[in-house]
Write an enzyme that holds these catalytic residues in place. Structure first.
Site, mmCIF file in Angstrom:
data_model
loop_
_atom_site.group_PDB
_atom_site.id
_atom_site.type_symbol
_atom_site.label_atom_id
_atom_site.label_comp_id
_atom_site.label_asym_id
_atom_site.label_seq_id
_atom_site.Cartn_x
_atom_site.Cartn_y
_atom_site.Cartn_z
ATOM 1 C CG HIS A 75 -49.025 -8.092 11.280
ATOM 2 N ND1 HIS A 75 -47.917 -8.395 12.023
ATOM 3 C CD2 HIS A 75 -49.373 -6.828 11.630
ATOM 4 C CE1 HIS A 75 -47.614 -7.355 12.796
ATOM 5 N NE2 HIS A 75 -48.486 -6.411 12.572
ATOM 6 C CE1 TYR A 204 -43.702 -15.479 14.630
ATOM 7 C CE2 TYR A 204 -43.276 -16.930 16.486
ATOM 8 C CZ TYR A 204 -44.141 -16.139 15.763
ATOM 9 O OH TYR A 204 -45.448 -16.016 16.169
ATOM 10 N N PRO A 296 -46.440 -20.688 23.381
ATOM 11 C CG PRO A 296 -45.557 -18.808 24.424
ATOM 12 C CD PRO A 296 -45.698 -20.282 24.574
ATOM 13 C CE LYS A 300 -52.559 -21.735 15.056
ATOM 14 N NZ LYS A 300 -52.423 -20.335 14.630
ATOM 15 C CE1 TYR A 388 -47.387 -17.307 13.890
ATOM 16 C CE2 TYR A 388 -48.724 -15.646 12.806
ATOM 17 C CZ TYR A 388 -47.842 -16.012 13.803
ATOM 18 O OH TYR A 388 -47.421 -15.078 14.723
#
Ligand SMILES: Cc1cc2nc3c(=O)[nH]c(=O)nc-3n(C[C@H](O)[C@H](O)[C@H](O)COP(=O)(O)OP(=O)(O)OC[C@H]3O[C@@H](n4cnc5c(N)ncnc54)[C@H](O)[C@@H]3O)c2cc1C
Length: 395
Positions: A75, A204, A296, A300, A388
């Protein structure tokens, strides 16, 4: 009682324990891995699914990345959704080409188990009553029962990779243990759905009903999460309610929707931030969830376990090659820098995206302003992107 010797005794066959055993074997260092559950159980345990660039690179360098590269889903971006609008964070463009890989933690575990068993290296499942002893001496002991027989391994070092509910953290003397903890006023209801993912990237979503996350495990399986109450029960979440909440929380003006399909697994995960300092005492070292937990939201958890193991395997290798103990002496301090960075990012993403039902209208507006800024400003998007994908290793 059977008495045996090994160089490194490892408790737990999650990603941390298995990766440590694998990296040590590549350096010719003996280890035994003791796991309480069965092989089938650990290979089917659905947990994390986002691998950082550093994790991808490490698995490839260690020769266990072939299936990940063939079947994982690379991704280059994620999306933030609020007020029915999607905002793309272009991870690769903002971080000089770094990316993430969606590949289930249980698949990483399968690859590592396969590699260990193919090498006929010791890995015992269904082990009971594991205890660590004498780790203040130069000959720590690992004791356990396996298939009705009592065992004692005399080791040079012991690695506690036995997760949050393991026994190794509690074995540290009180003087070596300071705990930092935050428990959140919500949990995640996670479902696995037999349906092709309707988007190539994770989404998200922040919504007045609560957070939602659209994700995937494979080209055929969608993974979805909903913020729920920390004391919630699966019985409160019949399928109709799940789809109705997903419809509301993931609604967009462009008409995008997740694909609906058979729900093949449901579970509720509590949200916690937790760090145990230090992560070592004498010749006992903690790694992964045994020492720290993150909510979560920042993806990580498993990546931090891999990061600890990178440091621990290097420190042990250096010790066995040259007798240099510097890496071992500084193991905890080195790991904790990266751990606290990830703790902050995970806490911050969680705080920005979830609904806090005790927030005042003022706090709600502030939260929305923050989300708006970090989604639309290049500086804000870059801060999200570089955390990220995982910050590059500095040592
Ligand atoms: C339900 C759940 C969902 C999660 N979802 C996500 C997610 O979506 N994204 C994310 O980034 N992270 C997620 N995480 C976190 C991530 O999965 C962990 O950070 C990761 O598993 C850490 O790996 P580990 O090897 O340190 O610990 P673990 O994977 O917990 O492995 C520890 C192993 O030790 C074994 N063990 C425990 N006690 C003993 C004992 N006494 N003797 C022998 N063996 C023992 C356990 O059975 C286990 O196999 C999730 C965690 C949970 C619990």
């Amino acid at each position: 009682m059977r008495t045996l010797k090994t160089q490194v005794g490892i408790v737990g066959a999650g990603p941390a324990g298995l990766l440590l055993a694998h990296l040590l074997r590549l350096e010719g260092i003996d280890a035994v891995v003791l796991e309480a559950k069965s092989r089938q159980y650990v290979e089917e345990r659905i947990r994390a699914g986002v691998l950082e660039q550093g994790t991808i690179d490490l698995l490839n360098e260690a020769g266990v990345g072939q299936r990940m590269m063939a079947q994982g889903l690379p991704h280059t971006g994620i999306e933030l959704l609020f007020d029915r609008q999607r905002h793309r964070i272009d991870l690769s463009e903002l971080t000089g080409g770094r990316q993430i890989m969606v590949y289930g933690q249980h698949e990483v575990v399968k690859d590592l188990i396969h590699a260990r068993l193919a090498a006929s290296a010791p890995l015992l499942f269904g082990v009971e009553d594991v205890r660590v002893a004498d780790f203040g001496s130069s000959a720590p002991k690992l004791l356990a029962r396996h298939e009705g027989e009592e065992f004692e391994w005399t080791c040079d070092f012991i690695a506690g990779c036995d997760g949050f509910h393991g026994v190794c953290r509690d074995a540290l003397p009180d003087s070596a243990r300071t705990v930092f903890e935050r428990v959140y006023p919500f949990a995640w209801l996670g479902i696995l759905v037999k349906a092709p993912p309707a988007s190539d990237e994770l989404i998200y979503a922040s919504h007045e009903n609560g957070f939602a996350l659209f994700s995937m495990r494979s080209p055929e399986i969608t993974r979805l999460y909903l913020q729920c109450s920390p004391d919630d029960d699966l019985a409160n979440w019949p399928n109709e309610r799940i789809w109705s909440e997903l419809d509301s929380r993931l609604a967009t003006d462009d008409g995008w929707q997740p694909n609906v399909g058979e729900i093949i697994q449901k579970g509720i995960t509590p949200m916690r931030s937790f760090v145990c300092e230090t992560m070592q005492s004498g010749r006992l070292f903690l790694a992964g969830d045994a020492a720290h937990i993150v909510p979560p939201t920042g993806a990580k958890g498993m990546n931090l376990a891999v990061s600890d193991i990178r440091y621990l395997s290097r420190a042990l290798t250096s010790y066995y090659r040259t007798g240099d103990e510097t890496g071992l002496l500084h193991y905890s301090t080195t790991c904790l820098k990266r751990i606290w960075r990830a703790e902050h990012f995970s806490w911050w993403m969680t705080s920005m995206l979830h609904r806090f039902f005790d927030h005042s209208p003022f706090e709600q507006r502030i939260q929305r302003a923050e989300l708006n800024y970090f989604s639309t400003s290049r500086a804000g998007r870059t801060a999200i992107a570089e955390n990220y994908v995982g910050l590059p290793w500095t040592d």
